[in-house]
Design a protein around this motif. Structure first.
Motif, PDB file in Angstrom:
ATOM      1  N   THR A  91       0.795  -1.219   0.000  1.00 21.26           N
ATOM      2  CA  THR A  91       0.000   0.000   0.000  1.00 21.26           C
ATOM      3  C   THR A  91       0.826   1.268   0.000  1.00 21.26           C
ATOM      4  O   THR A  91       0.306   2.328  -0.297  1.00 21.26           O
ATOM      5  N   LYS A  92       2.100   1.167   0.338  1.00 24.10           N
ATOM      6  CA  LYS A  92       2.870   2.390   0.402  1.00 24.10           C
ATOM      7  C   LYS A  92       3.250   2.817  -0.992  1.00 24.10           C
ATOM      8  O   LYS A  92       3.729   2.037  -1.784  1.00 24.10           O
ATOM      9  N   GLY A  93       3.059   4.070  -1.301  1.00 20.92           N
ATOM     10  CA  GLY A  93       3.488   4.575  -2.588  1.00 20.92           C
ATOM     11  C   GLY A  93       2.555   4.263  -3.743  1.00 20.92           C
ATOM     12  O   GLY A  93       2.890   4.533  -4.882  1.00 20.92           O
ATOM     13  N   THR A  94       1.381   3.710  -3.455  1.00 22.83           N
ATOM     14  CA  THR A  94       0.442   3.432  -4.536  1.00 22.83           C
ATOM     15  C   THR A  94      -0.797   4.287  -4.364  1.00 22.83           C
ATOM     16  O   THR A  94      -1.228   4.554  -3.264  1.00 22.83           O
ATOM     17  N   GLY A  95      -1.363   4.694  -5.459  1.00 25.20           N
ATOM     18  CA  GLY A  95      -2.592   5.476  -5.382  1.00 25.20           C
ATOM     19  C   GLY A  95      -2.390   6.831  -4.745  1.00 25.20           C
ATOM     20  O   GLY A  95      -3.100   7.206  -3.836  1.00 25.20           O
ATOM     21  N   ILE A  96      -1.422   7.591  -5.219  1.00 28.03           N
ATOM     22  CA  ILE A  96      -1.070   8.853  -4.564  1.00 28.03           C
ATOM     23  C   ILE A  96      -1.990   9.954  -5.070  1.00 28.03           C
ATOM     24  O   ILE A  96      -2.201  10.111  -6.263  1.00 28.03           O
ATOM     25  N   GLY A  98     -13.130  14.349   3.745  1.00 22.05           N
ATOM     26  CA  GLY A  98     -13.049  13.207   4.623  1.00 22.05           C
ATOM     27  C   GLY A  98     -11.636  12.656   4.738  1.00 22.05           C
ATOM     28  O   GLY A  98     -10.668  13.359   4.524  1.00 22.05           O
ATOM     29  N   PRO A  99     -11.509  11.387   5.092  1.00 14.53           N
ATOM     30  CA  PRO A  99     -10.170  10.828   5.267  1.00 14.53           C
ATOM     31  C   PRO A  99      -9.344  10.852   3.992  1.00 14.53           C
ATOM     32  O   PRO A  99      -8.113  10.861   4.065  1.00 14.53           O
ATOM     33  N   VAL A 100      -9.974  10.881   2.830  1.00 15.05           N
ATOM     34  CA  VAL A 100      -9.183  10.945   1.590  1.00 15.05           C
ATOM     35  C   VAL A 100      -8.461  12.283   1.516  1.00 15.05           C
ATOM     36  O   VAL A 100      -7.278  12.369   1.175  1.00 15.05           O
ATOM     37  N   LEU A 101      -9.168  13.361   1.886  1.00 15.50           N
ATOM     38  CA  LEU A 101      -8.537  14.678   1.852  1.00 15.50           C
ATOM     39  C   LEU A 101      -7.483  14.799   2.932  1.00 15.50           C
ATOM     40  O   LEU A 101      -6.390  15.331   2.711  1.00 15.50           O
ATOM     41  N   ARG A 102      -7.812  14.270   4.120  1.00 16.83           N
ATOM     42  CA  ARG A 102      -6.848  14.389   5.206  1.00 16.83           C
ATOM     43  C   ARG A 102      -5.645  13.496   4.965  1.00 16.83           C
ATOM     44  O   ARG A 102      -4.543  13.795   5.393  1.00 16.83           O
ATOM     45  N   GLY A 103      -5.845  12.398   4.264  1.00 18.27           N
ATOM     46  CA  GLY A 103      -4.698  11.548   3.953  1.00 18.27           C
ATOM     47  C   GLY A 103      -3.723  12.217   3.011  1.00 18.27           C
ATOM     48  O   GLY A 103      -2.532  11.895   3.018  1.00 18.27           O
ATOM     49  N   SER A 104      -4.220  13.150   2.199  1.00 23.03           N
ATOM     50  CA  SER A 104      -3.319  13.832   1.278  1.00 23.03           C
ATOM     51  C   SER A 104      -2.550  14.949   1.922  1.00 23.03           C
ATOM     52  O   SER A 104      -1.720  15.570   1.278  1.00 23.03           O
ATOM     53  N   GLY A 161      -0.452  11.019   0.945  1.00 19.09           N
ATOM     54  CA  GLY A 161      -1.616  10.802   0.109  1.00 19.09           C
ATOM     55  C   GLY A 161      -1.662   9.458  -0.564  1.00 19.09           C
ATOM     56  O   GLY A 161      -2.375   9.286  -1.539  1.00 19.09           O
ATOM     57  N   ASP A 162      -0.927   8.477  -0.038  1.00 23.76           N
ATOM     58  CA  ASP A 162      -1.043   7.165  -0.667  1.00 23.76           C
ATOM     59  C   ASP A 162      -2.006   6.297   0.140  1.00 23.76           C
ATOM     60  O   ASP A 162      -2.609   6.746   1.102  1.00 23.76           O
ATOM     61  N   ASN A 163      -2.148   5.055  -0.281  1.00 23.60           N
ATOM     62  CA  ASN A 163      -3.157   4.190   0.341  1.00 23.60           C
ATOM     63  C   ASN A 163      -2.858   3.963   1.809  1.00 23.60           C
ATOM     64  O   ASN A 163      -3.762   3.903   2.640  1.00 23.60           O
ATOM     65  N   TYR A 164      -1.575   3.841   2.120  1.00 24.09           N
ATOM     66  CA  TYR A 164      -1.221   3.549   3.501  1.00 24.09           C
ATOM     67  C   TYR A 164      -1.586   4.713   4.411  1.00 24.09           C
ATOM     68  O   TYR A 164      -2.021   4.544   5.538  1.00 24.09           O
ATOM     69  N   ASP A 165      -1.457   5.942   3.900  1.00 24.34           N
ATOM     70  CA  ASP A 165      -1.792   7.086   4.731  1.00 24.34           C
ATOM     71  C   ASP A 165      -3.280   7.166   4.994  1.00 24.34           C
ATOM     72  O   ASP A 165      -3.710   7.467   6.105  1.00 24.34           O
ATOM     73  N   ARG A 166      -4.077   6.875   3.986  1.00 24.68           N
ATOM     74  CA  ARG A 166      -5.523   6.932   4.202  1.00 24.68           C
ATOM     75  C   ARG A 166      -5.953   5.870   5.199  1.00 24.68           C
ATOM     76  O   ARG A 166      -6.791   6.103   6.073  1.00 24.68           O
ATOM     77  N   PHE A 167      -5.342   4.720   5.094  1.00 23.75           N
ATOM     78  CA  PHE A 167      -5.645   3.632   6.013  1.00 23.75           C
ATOM     79  C   PHE A 167      -5.222   3.996   7.434  1.00 23.75           C
ATOM     80  O   PHE A 167      -5.967   3.810   8.404  1.00 23.75           O
ATOM     81  N   GLN A 168      -4.079   4.633   7.549  1.00 28.98           N
ATOM     82  CA  GLN A 168      -3.606   5.025   8.874  1.00 28.98           C
ATOM     83  C   GLN A 168      -4.460   6.142   9.459  1.00 28.98           C
ATOM     84  O   GLN A 168      -4.693   6.180  10.668  1.00 28.98           O
ATOM     85  N   VAL A 169      -4.912   7.062   8.601  1.00 29.82           N
ATOM     86  CA  VAL A 169      -5.780   8.132   9.089  1.00 29.82           C
ATOM     87  C   VAL A 169      -7.037   7.542   9.696  1.00 29.82           C
ATOM     88  O   VAL A 169      -7.511   7.984  10.747  1.00 29.82           O
ATOM     89  N   ARG A 170      -7.579   6.505   9.062  1.00 26.09           N
ATOM     90  CA  ARG A 170      -8.796   5.911   9.618  1.00 26.09           C
ATOM     91  C   ARG A 170      -8.531   5.220  10.937  1.00 26.09           C
ATOM     92  O   ARG A 170      -9.338   5.335  11.867  1.00 26.09           O
ATOM     93  N   MET A 171      -7.406   4.555  11.059  1.00 27.23           N
ATOM     94  CA  MET A 171      -7.104   3.909  12.354  1.00 27.23           C
ATOM     95  C   MET A 171      -6.958   4.952  13.443  1.00 27.23           C
ATOM     96  O   MET A 171      -7.449   4.794  14.561  1.00 27.23           O
ATOM     97  N   GLU A 172      -6.288   6.060  13.132  1.00 24.97           N
ATOM     98  CA  GLU A 172      -6.118   7.093  14.159  1.00 24.97           C
ATOM     99  C   GLU A 172      -7.438   7.746  14.504  1.00 24.97           C
ATOM    100  O   GLU A 172      -7.672   8.125  15.649  1.00 24.97           O
ATOM    101  N   GLU A 173      -8.312   7.886  13.505  1.00 27.36           N
ATOM    102  CA  GLU A 173      -9.607   8.506  13.805  1.00 27.36           C
ATOM    103  C   GLU A 173     -10.415   7.642  14.745  1.00 27.36           C
ATOM    104  O   GLU A 173     -11.202   8.154  15.539  1.00 27.36           O
ATOM    105  N   ILE A 174     -10.239   6.336  14.655  1.00 25.72           N
ATOM    106  CA  ILE A 174     -10.937   5.461  15.609  1.00 25.72           C
ATOM    107  C   ILE A 174     -10.481   5.784  17.022  1.00 25.72           C
ATOM    108  O   ILE A 174     -11.292   5.906  17.952  1.00 25.72           O
ATOM    109  N   LYS A 175      -9.179   5.950  17.187  1.00 28.16           N
ATOM    110  CA  LYS A 175      -8.691   6.243  18.540  1.00 28.16           C
ATOM    111  C   LYS A 175      -9.175   7.601  19.015  1.00 28.16           C
ATOM    112  O   LYS A 175      -9.533   7.771  20.194  1.00 28.16           O
ATOM    113  N   GLN A 176      -9.207   8.585  18.115  1.00 29.06           N
ATOM    114  CA  GLN A 176      -9.707   9.889  18.529  1.00 29.06           C
ATOM    115  C   GLN A 176     -11.183   9.815  18.884  1.00 29.06           C
ATOM    116  O   GLN A 176     -11.645  10.519  19.792  1.00 29.06           O
TER     117      GLN A 176
END
Lengths: 423, 368, 201
Positions: free
Chosen positions: B201-206, B219-225, B253-268
């Motif tokens: 997922t790293k470096g793909t879909g930037i 949403g998380p797509v914008l925040r991931g970028s 802004g790659d796939n890994y960042d969007r995925f990580q943003v969602r995990m962090e949002e769960i904790k928040q």
């Protein structure tokens, strides 16, 4: 034939039951056989046939049991139960699957090559059943003791590569051939580290025959050759199309792989061949790396039990890996084989060769290199483990720059008022 | 000798195990590389906006549940905000706290679905999916205590929340808050540092920041970028201005960042829910409005929330009768799909499914 | 070390392998729902129902069909209507509960079950006879008086029409029966709400 009767207890028992007479008194110890004189060849034939029947049925039953075990264990990993409706603990579930596959329609596409299409499940099953012939299950119990057994195993195992290509080509489906060609590229590139890792084992044991390898394992080879065991495990996972290398058979994005066009019992046979392949691989792993039928107590009587325990352990490892990891992409799989496994295999091979030479030299008698004793095996284990850790760490550093993950930053907004704007 | 190649157009059809709902993509390949992408949707269109013109304001609430069916609470919240602006009423404090709590629990549940199916598309054979769903089961049981239904909740009404949580809700919520962080940590151990996940997922879909803003992504797509924008902070509604939480923002802004943003949002979200439990006051939960609302004629309002998928907005126009004259839904998934061409063209086939999973669309919202 | 994340993942899976499963073996074991669960077998009390058809008007899907005898023909002025037909179509119902919310006399309640599979679609219509004779285990959804009494429909005890109304609710004596809003138990300033029967268009 004589040494065959001498060493193989099961063979001897059946042969003497049928063909024991005065001419064979050296081996049969005076028991009288059923057949009249001159018919000894029938005794040979029946003995071989019986052992082969036991092996084949055992393998297929084992495949069914493995299917059951995999579904139950994966279910427990997912914190649910696996199938438990059919039979006690769901043991008859593979029978239900088999019945379902038998009553399905057997489609052959019009533009497919019928002969090759039908032969594919046969070839796949054939390759794995042939490879079971050389594995010793218990003390003096095996079908054949080839002195090139390891090489034979690798050679026969790569017949399944041909079967996959046959499947892709004869389906007449452009997606199937696309998937099959990717699969063949992956399979042949994983043969190389696989064979290299086995050479280390052969060097220490001194011969390629599996019976000799088992007898030479005073210390289990998984400790003496940790790198070799790891490479063999990963390589054989790729050969069997198991996760994380299962791009071919899982719902691989859109292209459904080499068995798209198969339905009914042909598909069932392909799946059975794959599951039984896992068992064959576990059997070879148990034989070459954990010591086969030898155990701490009662080795010669309970050899089969120890062997089954070790086989179950490795089958569990395969299922465990499947339940945990996602899939790799095809170019990453190839990169993994050529850039990680192959150099490690070379390092393993060189270090093992150097150690074997020096320990042989140390134990040398007049004109031949000596046998490696148990303490030296422990020393080799220590050295090899150190080399394994160093090598993997070094490779980790080399690939670290691509693996570096920076965590997301938590943005603390200065003011949370009703001003619409970027803080 | 040059090979003659021709690009191949295939359909990733409406029925597919890896697209999130009935979504059709016509993709043109040149070998393994994607050359052109043409999304076709509309397979789940039910005419919600037209149906809303025939029903009164509380009946439309039951329609809004079914837009983004994985996150019904935030749909209800957005709609109720719009109606309250139309009627000019305000919500009592306790009602606001209950709304925020329900919305944050729903955010956790929706992100768990996103993460679970993202990993399922990567090929992890349903193990992370099952763990995510086990957590989601606890949240759905809490929702059942609150309002009697697990997914299509209809918990909120214009003016507040319709019912007080029952007495066994608070101990159950406390139990959930105690055992969940351990389960989330276990999920993280399973997948976050897994080399296979990272390398795929790293470096793909930037997606770059300028392109994200130009295409109204939210949403998380914008925040991931990398752009820090969250409607809960930029234009706080309900009680978000009195709650302290952070907003995770990605780096590349790659796939890994969007995925990580969602995990962090769960904790928040866990942080927000625990603050709500501590700070919630007593009082009424609902401003009392008549059963059948009649807002003043020819008013319009726009109510928006930060739903788990992005900015969800309802634009209502009233004409003095019991039903809205026009109800338009600004759905985040539909607008996030505009960047699909930029995210997919030039990448390989195997990355396509992963990228589609990381945008996290929901067809109920896209098609309405 | 390269591979550390993979090893961590393997240990997580192993830990979950040895723990008991999270699922229950349906249909031998069932999970019980909360009393507020919006379920299938609607509880309709004919003794309380006046035939006003607020439920039918408020249903978003229009699945409740009520036919009553009009007044001044067989019913005296100011009395209850005679109800001839009261059909609820479960096949299209979405169990939103707005009908229960609309009823001003606490005559209709959501049910508590969900296992009502039939072989024919027309069997999914609950007719008035079935509604009259079924055992009434109402869900406590939108009926705070049932919750205050601690009623649990899944315990299996039916409840009669005298015990389900809001007029017996102890601290609501001063209100007219028909207030439909929940209040917290510390809220003392209860505004009297207009009776909903005047609001139906």
């Amino acid at each position: 034939m004589d040494s065959f009767l001498e060493n193989n207890g099961m063979y001897r028992g059946i042969y003497c039951y049928f063909s024991g007479n005065e001419g064979n008194a050296a081996w049969c110890k005076g028991l009288d056989g059923i057949l009249p004189l001159g018919w000894e060849w029938l005794g040979y034939f029946i003995a071989g046939f019986t052992i082969m029947l036991v092996l084949v049925n055992g393998a297929l039953l084992g495949a069914a049991l493995f299917v059951w075990g995999e579904r139950r264990i994966l279910g427990r990993i997912h914190k649910r139960r696996g199938p438990n409706r059919w039979g006690p603990f769901g043991l008859l579930q593979p029978i239900a699957d088999l019945l379902k596959l038998l009553i399905k329609e057997d489609l052959v596409p019009t533009i497919a090559d019928r002969v090759v299409f039908t032969l594919v499940p046969v070839v796949m099953l054939m390759s794995l059943l042939l490879s079971l012939a050389v594995i010793p299950f218990a003390h003096n119990t095996y079908l054949a003791d080839l002195n090139v057994a390891v090489l034979y195993f690798v050679a026969v195992g790569s017949l399944s590569t041909i079967a996959i290509f046959m499947a892709g080509w004869s389906s007449g489906n452009k997606y199937a051939i696309f998937g099959a060609m990717r699969s063949v590229a992956m399979l042949i590139s994983y043969e190389v580290p696989l064979v290299m890792s086995l050479v280390g084992v052969v060097l220490i044991a001194g011969s390629m025959s599996m019976v000799d390898v088992v007898n030479a394992q005073h210390v289990p080879f998984i400790l003496v050759q940790p790198l070799g065991a790891l490479i063999f495990l990963l390589g054989i996972s790729a050969e069997l199309n198991r996760t994380p290398f299962d791009i071919m058979e899982a719902e691989s994005e859109i292209i459904a792989g080499y068995h798209t066009e198969y339905s009914g019992i042909k598909f069932g046979l392909i799946q059975a061949a794959e599951m039984a392949g896992v068992l064959a691989a576990s059997a070879v792993l148990a034989t070459l790396f954990l010591g086969g039928w030898s155990g701490p107590v009662f080795s010669s009587e309970l050899g089969a039990v120890w062997f089954l325990l070790k086989l179950t352990f490795f089958a569990f490892v395969f299922i465990w890996i499947r339940g945990t990891f996602p899939r790799l992409r095809i170019d990453q799989i190839m990169a993994f084989a050529w850039k990680f496994l192959l150099p490690l295999a070379f390092i393993n091979l060189m270090s093992t060769a150097v150690e074997v030479y020096f320990f042989g030299f140390y134990n040398a008698s007049a004109d031949q290199l000596g046998v490696i004793t148990r303490n030296e095996l422990w020393v080799m284990a220590a050295i090899n483990s150190g080399i394994a850790v160093v090598a993997i760490t070094l490779f980790g550093r080399v690939t670290r720059n691509r693996m570096e993950t920076e965590p997301v930053r938590l943005h603390k907004f200065q003011s949370a008022g009703t001003v619409i704007g970027v803080n | 000798m040059a090979f003659k190649t021709e690009p191949m157009t295939i359909n990733i059809g409406p029925q597919h195990p890896s697209t999130h709902g009935v979504f059709r993509l016509r993709v043109t390949f040149d070998g393994e590389v994607i050359v052109d992408v043409d999304p076709i949707f509309g397979y789940l269109h039910r005419g919600s906006e037209k149906l809303a013109e025939e029903r009164n304001y509380v009946q439309v609430l039951t329609l809004t549940d079914r837009l983004d069916y994985t996150a019904s609470m935030t749909n209800n919240q957005a709609y109720c905000l719009a109606v309250e602006k139309l009627m000019g009423v305000s919500v009592p404090e306790r009602g606001k706290y209950l709304r925020v709590m329900a919305a944050e629990l729903q955010r956790i549940a929706s992100h768990l679905i996103a993460i679970g199916f993202f990993l399922q598309d990567l090929g992890a054979l349903a193990t992370p999916l099952m763990y995510c769903f086990r957590l989601r089961e606890s949240i759905l049981d809490l929702f059942e205590m609150l309002c009697g239904a697990r997914i299509t909740v209809s918990y909120m009404r214009p003016g507040g929340v319709f019912a007080e949580p029952p007495e066994d809700f608070w101990p159950a919520l406390r139990r959930f808050m105690e055992e969940s962080p351990g389960l989330i940590e276990e999920l993280e151990n399973l997948i976050m540092e897994n080399e296979i996940v990272v390398v795929r997922t790293k470096g793909t879909g930037i997606l770059g920041i300028e392109s994200a803003i130009a295409n109204s992504v939210s949403g998380p797509v914008l925040r991931g970028s990398g752009f820090a924008w969250d409607w809960r902070k930029a234009d706080p509604y309900d009680i978000y201005d009195q709650i302290d939480f952070d907003v995770p923002v990605g780096n590349n802004g790659d796939n890994y960042d969007r995925f990580q943003v969602r995990m962090e949002e769960i904790k928040q979200s866990f942080k927000i829910v625990s603050q709500c439990i501590r700070q919630i006051p007593d009082g009424p939960i609902r401003t009392e409005l008549p059963l059948v609302l009649r807002p003043p004629a020819w008013q319009e309002s726009y109510g928006r929330v930060e739903s788990p998928k992005g900015e969800l907005g309802f634009y209502l126009v009233s004409d003095g009768s019991v039903a809205p004259y026009r109800c338009k839904v600004r759905s985040p998934s539909l607008l996030n799909l505009h960047v699909l061409k930029e995210l997919l063209v030039g990448w390989k086939l195997a990355d396509m499914i992963v990228t589609l999973g990381s945008i996290d669309i929901n067809m109920g919202e896209v098609d309405r | 070390m390269y591979g550390r994340g993979l090893i961590k993942g393997l240990f997580v899976t192993l830990k979950n392998l040895v723990r008991p499963p999270f699922t229950v073996q349906y249909p031998e074991e069932r999970l019980t729902q909360h009393p507020r669960f919006r379920g299938q077998e609607f509880a309709w009390y004919e003794e309380r129902c006046t035939g006003c058809a607020s439920c039918a008007k408020y249903c978003p899907l229009g699945i409740i069909r009520i036919v009553t005898e009009p007044s001044t023909t067989s019913v005296e002025q100011g009395g209850k209507y005679n109800i001839e037909t009261f059909d609820i179509d479960i096949g299209r119902c979405m169990f939103c509960g707005l009908c229960v919310e609309a009823c001003p006399y606490d005559a209709l309640f959501m049910g508590s079950g969900f296992e009502r599979g039939k072989y024919r679609r027309k069997d999914l219509l609950i007719s008035v006879d079935e509604l009259r004779t079924a055992a009434k285990r109402p869900s406590t959804w939108f009926r705070p008086q049932l919750e205050r009494n601690g009623y649990d429909p899944h315990a299996g005890v039916p409840i009669s029409w005298k015990d389900v109304g809001r007029e017996n609710w102890e601290w609501r004596q001063e209100d007219k029966a028909g207030s439909r809003f929940y209040k917290t138990n510390t809220d003392q300033q209860n505004k009297v709400v207009e009776n909903s029967a005047e609001e139906i268009p």
